[in-house]
Design a protein around this motif. Structure first.
Motif, PDB file in Angstrom:
ATOM      1  N   ASN A 128     -11.073 -15.934  16.496  1.00 14.73           N
ATOM      2  CA  ASN A 128     -10.120 -17.044  16.414  1.00 14.73           C
ATOM      3  C   ASN A 128     -10.764 -18.290  15.819  1.00 14.73           C
ATOM      4  O   ASN A 128     -10.183 -18.962  14.961  1.00 14.73           O
ATOM      5  CB  ASN A 128      -9.569 -17.362  17.812  1.00 14.73           C
ATOM      6  N   LEU A 129     -11.978 -18.613  16.272  1.00  9.81           N
ATOM      7  CA  LEU A 129     -12.685 -19.785  15.759  1.00  9.81           C
ATOM      8  C   LEU A 129     -12.899 -19.705  14.255  1.00  9.81           C
ATOM      9  O   LEU A 129     -12.644 -20.672  13.518  1.00  9.81           O
ATOM     10  CB  LEU A 129     -14.045 -19.916  16.456  1.00  9.81           C
ATOM     11  N   LEU A 146      -3.807 -11.744  12.776  1.00  9.41           N
ATOM     12  CA  LEU A 146      -4.951 -11.379  13.622  1.00  9.41           C
ATOM     13  C   LEU A 146      -4.487 -10.781  14.938  1.00  9.41           C
ATOM     14  O   LEU A 146      -4.949  -9.712  15.358  1.00  9.41           O
ATOM     15  CB  LEU A 146      -5.814 -12.612  13.870  1.00  9.41           C
ATOM     16  N   HIS A 147      -3.534 -11.441  15.585  1.00  9.55           N
ATOM     17  CA  HIS A 147      -3.114 -10.993  16.921  1.00  9.55           C
ATOM     18  C   HIS A 147      -2.190  -9.778  16.859  1.00  9.55           C
ATOM     19  O   HIS A 147      -2.021  -9.097  17.876  1.00  9.55           O
ATOM     20  CB  HIS A 147      -2.465 -12.156  17.672  1.00  9.55           C
ATOM     21  N   SER A 148      -1.616  -9.496  15.691  1.00  5.98           N
ATOM     22  CA  SER A 148      -0.847  -8.256  15.581  1.00  5.98           C
ATOM     23  C   SER A 148      -1.770  -7.034  15.620  1.00  5.98           C
ATOM     24  O   SER A 148      -1.335  -5.939  15.993  1.00  5.98           O
ATOM     25  CB  SER A 148      -0.026  -8.252  14.287  1.00  5.98           C
ATOM     26  N   PHE A 149      -3.048  -7.212  15.268  1.00  3.01           N
ATOM     27  CA  PHE A 149      -3.988  -6.101  15.315  1.00  3.01           C
ATOM     28  C   PHE A 149      -4.321  -5.705  16.751  1.00  3.01           C
ATOM     29  O   PHE A 149      -4.759  -4.584  16.992  1.00  3.01           O
ATOM     30  CB  PHE A 149      -5.262  -6.438  14.539  1.00  3.01           C
ATOM     31  N   ILE A 150      -4.140  -6.620  17.704  1.00  2.33           N
ATOM     32  CA  ILE A 150      -4.277  -6.223  19.116  1.00  2.33           C
ATOM     33  C   ILE A 150      -3.240  -5.160  19.446  1.00  2.33           C
ATOM     34  O   ILE A 150      -3.537  -4.144  20.082  1.00  2.33           O
ATOM     35  CB  ILE A 150      -4.097  -7.437  20.050  1.00  2.33           C
ATOM     36  N   GLY A 151      -2.006  -5.398  19.005  1.00  2.00           N
ATOM     37  CA  GLY A 151      -0.947  -4.423  19.258  1.00  2.00           C
ATOM     38  C   GLY A 151      -1.220  -3.087  18.604  1.00  2.00           C
ATOM     39  O   GLY A 151      -0.919  -2.038  19.189  1.00  2.00           O
ATOM     40  N   LEU A 152      -1.810  -3.113  17.413  1.00  2.00           N
ATOM     41  CA  LEU A 152      -2.140  -1.856  16.739  1.00  2.00           C
ATOM     42  C   LEU A 152      -3.179  -1.076  17.536  1.00  2.00           C
ATOM     43  O   LEU A 152      -3.033   0.137  17.750  1.00  2.00           O
ATOM     44  CB  LEU A 152      -2.662  -2.144  15.327  1.00  2.00           C
ATOM     45  N   GLY A 153      -4.228  -1.755  17.988  1.00  2.00           N
ATOM     46  CA  GLY A 153      -5.243  -1.084  18.805  1.00  2.00           C
ATOM     47  C   GLY A 153      -4.674  -0.592  20.125  1.00  2.00           C
ATOM     48  O   GLY A 153      -4.996   0.510  20.584  1.00  2.00           O
ATOM     49  N   ALA A 154      -3.804  -1.416  20.732  1.00  2.00           N
ATOM     50  CA  ALA A 154      -3.186  -1.027  22.006  1.00  2.00           C
ATOM     51  C   ALA A 154      -2.233   0.146  21.835  1.00  2.00           C
ATOM     52  O   ALA A 154      -1.974   0.887  22.787  1.00  2.00           O
ATOM     53  CB  ALA A 154      -2.446  -2.220  22.608  1.00  2.00           C
ATOM     54  N   ALA A 412     -10.961 -27.096  20.375  1.00  3.31           N
ATOM     55  CA  ALA A 412      -9.945 -26.549  21.273  1.00  3.31           C
ATOM     56  C   ALA A 412      -9.980 -25.040  21.394  1.00  3.31           C
ATOM     57  O   ALA A 412      -9.533 -24.495  22.406  1.00  3.31           O
ATOM     58  CB  ALA A 412      -8.557 -26.986  20.801  1.00  3.31           C
ATOM     59  N   THR A 413     -10.499 -24.338  20.399  1.00  5.06           N
ATOM     60  CA  THR A 413     -10.353 -22.886  20.369  1.00  5.06           C
ATOM     61  C   THR A 413     -10.966 -22.220  21.590  1.00  5.06           C
ATOM     62  O   THR A 413     -10.330 -21.373  22.234  1.00  5.06           O
ATOM     63  CB  THR A 413     -10.988 -22.316  19.083  1.00  5.06           C
ATOM     64  N   THR A 414     -12.200 -22.574  21.931  1.00  3.88           N
ATOM     65  CA  THR A 414     -12.844 -21.957  23.100  1.00  3.88           C
ATOM     66  C   THR A 414     -12.079 -22.261  24.368  1.00  3.88           C
ATOM     67  O   THR A 414     -11.892 -21.389  25.231  1.00  3.88           O
ATOM     68  CB  THR A 414     -14.295 -22.454  23.225  1.00  3.88           C
ATOM     69  N   VAL A 415     -11.604 -23.507  24.513  1.00  2.00           N
ATOM     70  CA  VAL A 415     -10.830 -23.893  25.702  1.00  2.00           C
ATOM     71  C   VAL A 415      -9.557 -23.071  25.805  1.00  2.00           C
ATOM     72  O   VAL A 415      -9.212 -22.545  26.873  1.00  2.00           O
ATOM     73  CB  VAL A 415     -10.496 -25.404  25.654  1.00  2.00           C
ATOM     74  N   LEU A 416      -8.842 -22.927  24.685  1.00  2.00           N
ATOM     75  CA  LEU A 416      -7.565 -22.216  24.714  1.00  2.00           C
ATOM     76  C   LEU A 416      -7.741 -20.725  24.956  1.00  2.00           C
ATOM     77  O   LEU A 416      -6.985 -20.116  25.720  1.00  2.00           O
ATOM     78  CB  LEU A 416      -6.820 -22.450  23.396  1.00  2.00           C
ATOM     79  N   VAL A 417      -8.737 -20.122  24.302  1.00  2.00           N
ATOM     80  CA  VAL A 417      -8.972 -18.689  24.491  1.00  2.00           C
ATOM     81  C   VAL A 417      -9.381 -18.397  25.933  1.00  2.00           C
ATOM     82  O   VAL A 417      -8.901 -17.435  26.552  1.00  2.00           O
ATOM     83  CB  VAL A 417     -10.047 -18.189  23.504  1.00  2.00           C
TER      84      VAL A 417
END
Length: 494
Positions: A128-129, A146-154, A412-417
């Protein structure tokens, strides 16, 4: 009218190797998210443990995912460090998949999954960073992909595991056949979909722990190890292409086409930024806190809904059959994946505040309607689909929007993740305990309250952002130059 303007296309063409590599590492992330639920009963047989014992491995993985998300930010200083972290993490996931069949007790399995969780957390933060730093104001488009690839792996993980799962009790014990014949294994698997569900839905299942284990789940994990192996190889190729491998030090680095801070300079820059933080207005920190709280809630809703919708569906008053209710979780994740693909285009056409507002309003409304039509099985399927479509884009859109409000300082990225990972773990445990004490209807009530709270927090975020724009001092920008140095400028004619 074209779907994308030439500027965005040119950006992608100049950075496609990095972008595709970051997308691929999230495929590894998705593989790890989805394999435990379907394989948990076979792992119970492999370790000769009770359900109460084996389900703690969920908590082990989630806890160290949170730790990995928290520490992942230390790898952002240079591109070389970030890519080495991604290579190590993705290779670790393949090694863990290979070693899981060799873990014959719960402590060993918990350690293996803790290591996998740590690698997942690092991947989550670093990928993400790097995408945010790479594309800045256009990052929302690429974060959705990027986050659609989570769904592909899942999606891949359960499909790989399914042919190797035991159809009946996989522990062959004397007098065990009759005792286990009345146990619906598909019902148990669907009930144990996440850490919260796993730790609260394990009572009342008489499964034997002594005897000879008869399971072929090892082949599923070894197959997933091989499927994941191209991902660390892709990261290694990117390291080689950017001449960032240790063996490439004698050659001029491609990044030297534009100035790049050496590690020592990067450390100086980081410390200089820490000194400058004292001069930041309170709104700078409040934006990160409120943004983190929004993602704590929305990712917590995703985890809780996926973990408990099956239990809610098979309980009164709906009383769905186990097979019918089992489709709900798959429909929910399919809707999330398809929605993130659609939001790749929507993020390009519409501003993030409008998309987040409409998404959160949709989440609140659909939870309210699910409470009103709580006796309708058909509406539960409709509501599950719409909820997945609405809530899926909040994380990538909120991440890009918050960094935009902070002028892409990488703060913000580390905080949000980390906040999102915390919410996914802790809200499942909270909702699970409430369901256990007050019944299944409290599940939808908890989700409704959480969604309304998330929407109110977003209104607060918009107000704080407005105040921050009025008080921010451009002279305090100490990381903008550092972040821009990470972006190589394409040579003319390339």
């Amino acid at each position: 009218m074209t779907l994308w303007d030439e500027r965005v296309c040119a950006l992608f063409r100049s950075q496609w190797r990095k972008t595709v590599t970051y997308w691929s590492v999230f495929f590894s992330f998705g593989l790890c998210i989805a394999f435990l639920g379907p394989t948990i009963l076979d792992l119970r047989c492999q370790t000769h443990s009770t359900l109460q014992q084996i389900t703690w491995v969920f908590f082990s993985q989630q806890l160290f995912l949170l730790v990995g998300s928290s520490v992942g930010g230390i790898f952002k200083r240079t591109l070389r460090l970030s890519l080495l972290a991604l290579f190590t993490s993705t290779l670790t996931i393949s090694l863990v998949f290979f070693l899981i069949p060799l873990c014959y007790d719960v402590p060993m399995l918990s350690i293996a999954l803790a290591i996998a969780g740590l690698a997942m957390g690092v991947i989550d933060t670093v990928a993400n960073l790097q995408l945010v730093k790479l594309y800045q104001k256009d990052s929302a488009i690429f974060l959705q992909a990027l986050h659609s690839f989570i769904g592909l792996g899942a999606l891949v993980s359960p499909l790989v595991a399914d042919p190797f799962l035991a159809d009946d009790s996989c522990i062959m014990a004397a007098n065990a056949t009759e005792a286990n014949s009345s146990v619906n294994l598909e019902h148990i698997r669907s009930s144990l979909a996440g850490p919260g569900a796993a730790l609260t839905n394990v009572s009342g299942y008489p499964l034997h722990t002594k005897g000879v284990a008869d399971t072929q789940v090892s082949y599923a994990f070894w197959t997933m190890a091989l499927i994941n192996l191209p991902v660390p190889i892709a990261v290694l190729f990117l390291l080689s292409h950017e001449r960032l491998l240790p063996c490439s030090r004698t050659s001029p680095r491609l990044l030297e086409q534009s100035p790049v801070a050496e590690p020592e300079q990067a450390h100086v820059g980081v410390f200089r930024c820490l000194d400058k933080l004292r001069a930041r207005p309170p709104s700078f920190f409040l934006l990160q806190i409120v943004g983190g709280a929004i993602l704590f809630i929305t990712d917590g809703i995703i985890g809780s809904y996926a973990g408990f919708v099956y239990t809610y569906a098979v309980s009164p008053p709906l009383l769905m059959t186990h097979k019918t209710a089992g489709y709900l979780d798959s429909i929910f994740w399919a809707a999330i994946t398809l929605s993130r693909l659609a939001f790749i285009y929507l993020s390009y056409r519409y501003p993030a505040p409008k998309l987040i507002t409409l998404s959160l309003i949709g989440v609140v409304l659909i939870h309210g309607l699910l409470m009103i039509f709580y006796t309708s099985q058909i509406f539960l399927f409709i509501g599950t689909t719409v909820l997945g479509l609405c809530i899926s884009s909040v994380f990538p859109s909120m991440l890009a929007f918050t960094e935009d409000a902070l002028e892409y300082k990488g703060c913000a990225t580390t905080v949000l993740v980390t906040s999102a990972s915390s919410g996914e773990m802790l809200m499942q445990l909270l909702v699970g305990s409430v369901i256990q004490d007050h019944g299944s209807y409290s599940f939808m009530l908890c989700c409704t309250i959480a969604s309304f709270t998330g929407f109110c927090l977003f209104l607060l975020f918009l107000y704080v952002r407005h105040r921050h724009k009025n008080v921010q001092d451009p002279s305090t920008d100490c990381t903008k130059d550092m972040d821009m140095k990470e972006i190589p400028v394409p040579a003319a004619g390339s």
